[in-house]
Write a protein that holds these residues in place. Structure first.
Motif, PDB file in Angstrom:
ATOM      1  N   TYR A 140      -0.158 -22.321 -31.005  1.00 46.81           N
ATOM      2  CA  TYR A 140       0.834 -23.364 -31.252  1.00 46.81           C
ATOM      3  C   TYR A 140       1.955 -23.326 -30.219  1.00 46.81           C
ATOM      4  O   TYR A 140       2.446 -24.372 -29.797  1.00 46.81           O
ATOM      5  N   TRP A 173       5.763 -24.942 -35.537  1.00 53.00           N
ATOM      6  CA  TRP A 173       4.524 -24.485 -36.149  1.00 53.00           C
ATOM      7  C   TRP A 173       4.175 -23.075 -35.697  1.00 53.00           C
ATOM      8  O   TRP A 173       3.546 -22.319 -36.455  1.00 53.00           O
ATOM      9  N   SER A 202       3.458 -20.191 -38.291  1.00 57.35           N
ATOM     10  CA  SER A 202       2.216 -19.433 -38.187  1.00 57.35           C
ATOM     11  C   SER A 202       2.484 -17.938 -38.088  1.00 57.35           C
ATOM     12  O   SER A 202       1.791 -17.132 -38.703  1.00 57.35           O
ATOM     13  N   LEU A 257      -3.378 -23.090 -41.802  1.00 54.25           N
ATOM     14  CA  LEU A 257      -3.030 -23.875 -40.617  1.00 54.25           C
ATOM     15  C   LEU A 257      -4.241 -24.278 -39.780  1.00 54.25           C
ATOM     16  O   LEU A 257      -4.290 -25.419 -39.317  1.00 54.25           O
ATOM     17  N   ILE A 302      -1.781 -31.403 -37.442  1.00 51.73           N
ATOM     18  CA  ILE A 302      -0.564 -30.731 -36.982  1.00 51.73           C
ATOM     19  C   ILE A 302      -0.316 -31.035 -35.515  1.00 51.73           C
ATOM     20  O   ILE A 302       0.782 -31.454 -35.123  1.00 51.73           O
ATOM     21  N   HIS A 345       2.498 -33.530 -33.886  1.00 51.07           N
ATOM     22  CA  HIS A 345       3.499 -32.995 -32.964  1.00 51.07           C
ATOM     23  C   HIS A 345       3.571 -33.844 -31.692  1.00 51.07           C
ATOM     24  O   HIS A 345       4.656 -34.208 -31.243  1.00 51.07           O
TER      25      HIS A 345
END
Length: 73
Positions: free
Chosen positions: A29, A37, A41, A52, A59, A63
């Motif tokens: 990430y 994130w 995480s 995740l 996700i 983003h």
């Protein structure tokens, strides 16, 4: 995805994106630039190991869309 302001195109998700998110967690990430994130995480042990990576597509796409990128059609 395409950056709306500069027109740059980038492949955001590969075929094994869930595997990379599972194996590398917060590093994955952070490399994508999703620092929020990455912290989540790191502190939740990658979303309790499976959370995740299962939602990785939404996700990462979310983003990039929030930072001005648009999905190619």
């Amino acid at each position: 995805m395409t950056n709306a302001t500069s027109g740059v195109e980038r492949k955001v998700l590969g075929g094994l994106h869930r595997l990379w998110a599972f194996l590398f967690g917060f590093i994955y990430y952070a490399a994508k630039g999703a620092w929020g994130w990455a912290f989540i995480s790191f502190f939740t042990a990658n979303g309790l190991f499976i959370g995740l990576p299962l939602w990785n597509r939404s996700i990462i796409k979310g983003h990039y869309e929030n930072t001005g990128w648009r999905e190619n059609n």
